[in-house]
Design a protein around this motif. Sequence first.
Motif, PDB file in Angstrom:
ATOM      1  N   CYS A   1       1.023   4.334  -2.599  1.00 39.71           N
ATOM      2  CA  CYS A   1       0.866   5.714  -2.127  1.00 39.71           C
ATOM      3  C   CYS A   1       2.035   6.587  -2.575  1.00 39.71           C
ATOM      4  O   CYS A   1       1.845   7.753  -2.936  1.00 39.71           O
ATOM      5  CB  CYS A   1       0.745   5.746  -0.603  1.00 39.71           C
ATOM      6  SG  CYS A   1      -0.825   5.097   0.017  1.00 39.71           S
TER       7      CYS A   1
ATOM      8  N   CYS B   1       7.342   4.213   5.690  1.00 38.92           N
ATOM      9  CA  CYS B   1       6.631   2.959   5.968  1.00 38.92           C
ATOM     10  C   CYS B   1       7.181   1.800   5.142  1.00 38.92           C
ATOM     11  O   CYS B   1       7.272   0.664   5.636  1.00 38.92           O
ATOM     12  CB  CYS B   1       5.137   3.135   5.700  1.00 38.92           C
ATOM     13  SG  CYS B   1       4.287   4.196   6.892  1.00 38.92           S
ATOM     14  N   MET B   2       7.564   2.072   3.905  1.00 36.99           N
ATOM     15  CA  MET B   2       8.156   1.032   3.073  1.00 36.99           C
ATOM     16  C   MET B   2       9.418   0.489   3.732  1.00 36.99           C
ATOM     17  O   MET B   2       9.611  -0.729   3.821  1.00 36.99           O
ATOM     18  CB  MET B   2       8.484   1.581   1.688  1.00 36.99           C
ATOM     19  CG  MET B   2       7.286   1.842   0.805  1.00 36.99           C
ATOM     20  SD  MET B   2       7.725   2.779  -0.679  1.00 36.99           S
ATOM     21  CE  MET B   2       8.794   1.615  -1.533  1.00 36.99           C
TER      22      MET B   2
ATOM     23  N   THR C   1       0.837  -1.210   0.000  1.00 39.16           N
ATOM     24  CA  THR C   1       0.000   0.000   0.000  1.00 39.16           C
ATOM     25  C   THR C   1       0.871   1.259   0.000  1.00 39.16           C
ATOM     26  O   THR C   1       0.575   2.238  -0.694  1.00 39.16           O
ATOM     27  CB  THR C   1      -0.923  -0.004   1.229  1.00 39.16           C
ATOM     28  OG1 THR C   1      -1.703  -1.206   1.242  1.00 39.16           O
ATOM     29  CG2 THR C   1      -1.848   1.196   1.214  1.00 39.16           C
ATOM     30  N   SER C   2       1.952   1.231   0.783  1.00 43.74           N
ATOM     31  CA  SER C   2       2.864   2.387   0.841  1.00 43.74           C
ATOM     32  C   SER C   2       3.541   2.628  -0.502  1.00 43.74           C
ATOM     33  O   SER C   2       3.762   3.783  -0.896  1.00 43.74           O
ATOM     34  CB  SER C   2       3.928   2.156   1.919  1.00 43.74           C
ATOM     35  OG  SER C   2       3.345   2.033   3.191  1.00 43.74           O
TER      36      SER C   2
ATOM     37  N   SER D   1       5.083   7.580   3.027  1.00 45.73           N
ATOM     38  CA  SER D   1       5.073   6.344   2.230  1.00 45.73           C
ATOM     39  C   SER D   1       6.442   5.674   2.234  1.00 45.73           C
ATOM     40  O   SER D   1       6.561   4.464   2.455  1.00 45.73           O
ATOM     41  CB  SER D   1       4.649   6.650   0.794  1.00 45.73           C
ATOM     42  OG  SER D   1       3.363   7.216   0.747  1.00 45.73           O
TER      43      SER D   1
END
Length: 414
Positions: free
Chosen positions: A94, A111-112, A90-91, A108
């Motif tokens: 994003c 978080c990745m 999802t990141s 983003s």
Amino acid sequence: MNKNTVFQKKSLPLLILGVFMMYFYSGLQADHLNVLTPYYAKLGWLTTTITNPVTWAGFVVIPATLLVGTLLIKIGIKKVVVPSTIIVGTSTICLALSGQNLVMYSISLFCMRLFILPLQMGAFMLCTNWFIQSRGRALGIVVMGSPLCTATFIALLTIGVNFLGLQNTYTITGVIILVLALLIALFIKATPEEVGLYPDGASTAPLAEEETKTLTFKEVFSHLNAWLLVFSFGLLQFCICSIMPFFVVRMNMSGTNPPLFFAFLSAAAIGGIFSSNLFGFLDDKFGTVKASYVLCFAYILSAVGLLCMGKNDIFMLVVTAIGIAGITGGTGTLHPSLTTYVYGRKNYQAANRWIMTVQSVIMAFGIYFMSTIMDTTGSLNLAYQIMLGLIVIAIICLVIIGRKPDLDRSQQNK
């Protein structure tokens, strides 16, 4: 294992998906900055602005290693790895959609980098849960994902950005990662016992296997072996974290032509795909400690090759490439295997969460170490000389570890 077709069928998905877990773990830590940095630099962003989210996440990863290791024990591998993989996917999407929105881009990318950690830790734990006598070869197969990523991921992203644009390329990558999360949820079991099997497809349970424990920091580090693990592979990982980011810098300082040294770096990356399996074979055939001696020799080749590098020196380029092929394929294969050697598969993660946390602190100083020496001396020679000393210390630690037998294998062979 080869005689147990049911075990083959159940363990094959974790080996195949494990390769992809390591592939994306390696590519989305920092490697893809080689694509993001030039792209956003053209838009006027500063390099520090582009890379800061990864830097910040790198510091958070140190305590996160302990947390992830604890969660893998407490709630199970799939309950940690699947949500983490979904967040990474999802990141990635994003980030593709963020454009020049710095806040969305930073969140983003952060978080990745942070949530990619459980993919590696989970893949290693799966291998140590499912295999004892074949532990090295299983890890060797899964670790193939890292050098395979080095050889292909940046090239594929670059081609994608050039032809499809960054938004479409990262969106496709994110969707693939989400599919990976789904496949992990559907086809992977944490242990062979969950499907009525035993490690390696054996017909009986391992003899005298220790009960799973939640080891405290004091319980782990009150024993010498924990410190030996920290300083053996901790120092080796410090060396690889120092060698790889400054490879191009060292080549440029020696006056070597970029097309030449990039060709050898690509060859080393491809060689790492094969060396992970070679070290896995050596692990299973001769033992984890003896295989680790060979890995240390590969580190010595890397450090000596870079230390003695001259302008367009083909011989030293060959020596360095062989060394790098060995360290990129062998380190990931033997690191979890050596921890299992000491603690057994049942308590691998209980000890590993503490050991990896301390090792990550050592590794964090790799780039600072190289930068400081280069700024102070104007050369990297001293850095490679110090590395050779660190490798000797790692070998001494391995010799002491090797005085005791492999916990699981010694029991299974009785």
